[in-house]
Design a protein around this motif. Structure first.
Motif, PDB file in Angstrom:
ATOM      1  N   HIS A   1       0.925  17.070 -14.399  1.00  0.00           N
ATOM      2  CA  HIS A   1       0.757  15.666 -14.764  1.00  0.00           C
ATOM      3  C   HIS A   1       1.152  14.796 -13.576  1.00  0.00           C
ATOM      4  CE1 HIS A   1       0.605  12.086 -17.282  1.00  0.00           C
ATOM      5  NE2 HIS A   1       1.751  11.726 -16.753  1.00  0.00           N
ATOM      6  N   ILE A   2       0.418  13.688 -13.422  1.00  0.00           N
ATOM      7  CA  ILE A   2       0.719  12.702 -12.388  1.00  0.00           C
ATOM      8  C   ILE A   2       0.754  11.333 -13.055  1.00  0.00           C
ATOM      9  CG2 ILE A   2      -0.004  11.656 -10.211  1.00  0.00           C
ATOM     10  CD1 ILE A   2      -1.777  14.201  -9.790  1.00  0.00           C
ATOM     11  N   HIS A   3       1.814  10.591 -12.798  1.00  0.00           N
ATOM     12  CA  HIS A   3       1.901   9.210 -13.273  1.00  0.00           C
ATOM     13  C   HIS A   3       2.007   8.318 -12.043  1.00  0.00           C
ATOM     14  CE1 HIS A   3       3.774   5.523 -14.832  1.00  0.00           C
ATOM     15  NE2 HIS A   3       2.951   5.747 -15.830  1.00  0.00           N
ATOM     16  N   ALA A   4       1.039   7.424 -11.862  1.00  0.00           N
ATOM     17  CA  ALA A   4       0.967   6.584 -10.672  1.00  0.00           C
ATOM     18  C   ALA A   4       1.356   5.147 -10.978  1.00  0.00           C
ATOM     19  CB  ALA A   4      -0.446   6.610 -10.098  1.00  0.00           C
ATOM     20  N   VAL A   5       2.181   4.581 -10.098  1.00  0.00           N
ATOM     21  CA  VAL A   5       2.490   3.147 -10.107  1.00  0.00           C
ATOM     22  C   VAL A   5       1.981   2.619  -8.771  1.00  0.00           C
ATOM     23  CG1 VAL A   5       4.289   1.403 -10.179  1.00  0.00           C
ATOM     24  CG2 VAL A   5       4.487   3.456 -11.601  1.00  0.00           C
ATOM     25  N   VAL A   6       1.050   1.666  -8.853  1.00  0.00           N
ATOM     26  CA  VAL A   6       0.364   1.157  -7.664  1.00  0.00           C
ATOM     27  C   VAL A   6       0.624  -0.340  -7.534  1.00  0.00           C
ATOM     28  CG1 VAL A   6      -1.895   0.894  -6.575  1.00  0.00           C
ATOM     29  CG2 VAL A   6      -1.412   2.929  -7.955  1.00  0.00           C
ATOM     30  N   ARG A   7       1.099  -0.751  -6.355  1.00  0.00           N
ATOM     31  CA  ARG A   7       1.350  -2.167  -6.078  1.00  0.00           C
ATOM     32  C   ARG A   7       0.535  -2.575  -4.860  1.00  0.00           C
ATOM     33  NH1 ARG A   7       6.679  -0.930  -5.091  1.00  0.00           N
ATOM     34  NH2 ARG A   7       6.676  -2.555  -3.537  1.00  0.00           N
ATOM     35  N   PRO A   8      -0.559  -3.310  -5.055  1.00  0.00           N
ATOM     36  CA  PRO A   8      -1.408  -3.737  -3.927  1.00  0.00           C
ATOM     37  C   PRO A   8      -0.679  -4.670  -2.966  1.00  0.00           C
ATOM     38  CG  PRO A   8      -2.567  -3.979  -6.014  1.00  0.00           C
ATOM     39  CD  PRO A   8      -1.123  -3.707  -6.333  1.00  0.00           C
ATOM     40  N   PHE A   9      -1.090  -4.624  -1.709  1.00  0.00           N
ATOM     41  CA  PHE A   9      -0.599  -5.553  -0.691  1.00  0.00           C
ATOM     42  C   PHE A   9      -1.693  -5.750   0.350  1.00  0.00           C
ATOM     43  CE2 PHE A   9       0.533  -1.464   1.117  1.00  0.00           C
ATOM     44  CZ  PHE A   9       0.370  -1.608   2.490  1.00  0.00           C
ATOM     45  N   ILE A  10      -1.580  -6.839   1.107  1.00  0.00           N
ATOM     46  CA  ILE A  10      -2.547  -7.150   2.166  1.00  0.00           C
ATOM     47  C   ILE A  10      -1.969  -6.678   3.487  1.00  0.00           C
ATOM     48  CG2 ILE A  10      -3.796  -8.983   3.367  1.00  0.00           C
ATOM     49  CD1 ILE A  10      -4.681  -8.594   0.453  1.00  0.00           C
TER      50      ILE A  10
END
Length: 120
Positions: A109-118
């Motif tokens: 299992h993989i749980h991803a938390v993604v926070r975009p940035f420029i």
């Protein structure tokens, strides 16, 4: 030296940018969750998505992951750098993925938390 779990997680992280996931040790019933949505339905599905999915084709590279073992899970923190650029800027992402494994060392299992940035 990397642990077996770190080696498995690194194979997955590398496949995000190389689009070569045939060697990633996914369990047959591996799932992946991102933004609360199931984005991986099996090991084969994840492998196909990483190899040919348009959602991964925009990824140019990833930074070297930092691993933290917490009980029976492995946390990997890294950045995803995308290919498209507008006026010298790219939308990239800080990623924290939590991996769970089978007793055989496959990714279950993989749980991803993604926070975009420029990025400039």
């Amino acid at each position: 030296m990397h642990t077996e779990r770190e080696t498995a997680a690194r194979a997955y992280i590398d496949a995000l940018a190389t689009h070569r996931a045939d060697g990633v040790p996914f369990a047959a019933r591996c799932t992946r969750i991102e933004f609360g949505i199931k984005t991986g339905f099996s090991g084969d599905h994840l492998r196909r998505s990483l190899n040919r999915g348009p959602q991964y084709r925009i990824i140019e590279t990833t930074t070297d992951p930092e691993f933290t073992a917490e009980g029976d899970v492995l946390l990997a923190r890294f950045d995803v750098i995308t290919k498209p650029s507008l006026a010298g800027r790219r939308v990239c992402a800080h990623v924290a993925e939590t991996f769970r494994f089978t007793d055989d060392g496959e990714i279950a299992h993989i749980h991803a938390v993604v926070r975009p940035f420029i990025k400039r």
